[in-house]
Structures are given as C-alpha cells and as structure tokens.
Write an enzyme that holds these catalytic residues in place. Sequence first.
Site, PDB file in Angstrom:
ATOM      1  N   ASP A   8      68.888   5.656  48.901  1.00  0.00           N
ATOM      2  CA  ASP A   8      68.295   5.846  50.360  1.00  0.00           C
ATOM      3  C   ASP A   8      69.214   6.645  51.303  1.00  0.00           C
ATOM      4  OD1 ASP A   8      66.618   4.912  52.292  1.00  0.00           O
ATOM      5  OD2 ASP A   8      68.567   3.961  52.970  1.00  0.00           O
ATOM      6  N   ASP A  10      69.389   7.255  55.219  1.00  0.00           N
ATOM      7  CA  ASP A  10      69.958   6.673  56.493  1.00  0.00           C
ATOM      8  C   ASP A  10      70.540   5.450  55.994  1.00  0.00           C
ATOM      9  OD1 ASP A  10      68.518   8.020  59.263  1.00  0.00           O
ATOM     10  OD2 ASP A  10      67.617   8.221  57.451  1.00  0.00           O
TER      11      ASP A  10
END
Length: 222
Positions: A8, A10
Amino acid sequence: MLTSVLFDLDGTLLDTAGDFMAIIQAMRADRGLCAVDPERVRPAVSNGSVGMICAAFDIRPDQPGFDELRDDFLNRYEADLALFTRPFPGISPLLDWLDDQQLPWGVVTNKLSRFSMPLMEEMGLARRCSALVCPDQVTMSKPHPEPVLKACSAMRVEPKHSVFIGDHLRDIQAGRAAGMPTVAALYGYLPIGDDPALWEASHSVTSAADLRPWLEQRLKEK
C-alpha cells in the site's frame, strides 16, 4: 516461495502525513481557525481526503462547505505533495534488498493517479516500481482484489507467490481475496477503534524494519 512484494502507499511505503498536516494547518489558519491536534487527523489518513477533512474540520461530507474544503485540500496537495513525505524507517533498505534479490515490487493504492504518479516520481521510486495500480485504473478498488490482481499481472507473477503489505483492513481483505499472503503494517495510519488482530493477516509488523526477516524466510521456502 516469494517472487514479488506489493505495498500500500500511504501509511505503508511512505509516511505522507507531514504534507497532509501542513496543508490542513494552513487551511485552518487561512480561515481564522486554530491549529488542530495532529493526533486527531493522523488515524484518518488511510481514509483519504474525506476522512482527513472530516477529522480536521469536524464536518460531514453531506454538510455545506465540505466540497469547497476538499477541493482546496486536493489542489494544495497536488501543488506540494512531497515536501515532508519520506519512506518509513526501514523501507529504503528493504527496497534495496528487494532490488538486489531481483524481486519485483509494486504499489496498489486507493490514491488517484494524479497524486500517486507524481509522488512516486518525486520520491525517486517510479522507475524502480514494477507496478503502480490506482483506483482510476480499475473498475473496483480495494478491498476488491481487482487492483491487486492487476498489479500481479503487470509484474507477471502468481498472486500466491507474492505478498501484500498494508496498514488498513481493506489492504488485507484485498490481498486475501486475491489469494495472497498478507502483512499488516501496524506502524501505519491505523484508524481509531480498529483491531488489526481481527484482520486475519498472515503476519504483522510494528516496524518496516521487521519486514525483511519475514520476507527472507518466505524466500527460502519452496
């Protein structure tokens, strides 16, 4: 067996909260409001601009003024999206190790391409990243497995031999739905009230530095 790794963006690969907070504090100052406690906003980062605006301005998406706040936030972020953003401690050496091992790595994010692509460029990661899948590139975003499967296809790897690492339940759900082992990044932007123990991830880490030993073990497996 390990052939690749997906992150992922952020809260897992990059610590982007500094840029978000700088923008939010500037927006509040421009409106004659006092600074907001960062600890009120940080857990909302994984919920995107909607979550952060709601937390920072005590407003709901259906209330008057929300759209103006969000537009202002996104325009400011697009103009200055990498002033304070840095890889989480332990990420840079991990990426170096993956490159040395010739293990492709990619990013699957719910951040739009207009922000994700220039951010990866600014951080010097775009050319090293083997796949970057954003929600505007698929019909269904996380927690649906489509973006994860798209990234695996782009890297020409089997999902079961890859790993998806993320700091939100939807990351783990997307990885599991794609048939992948998953790692919960507990150092990220965990939403208040979430219990990662209930996410059913294959593994969890409290620091990005803890990822390599687990990945090394999977690399040895046949």
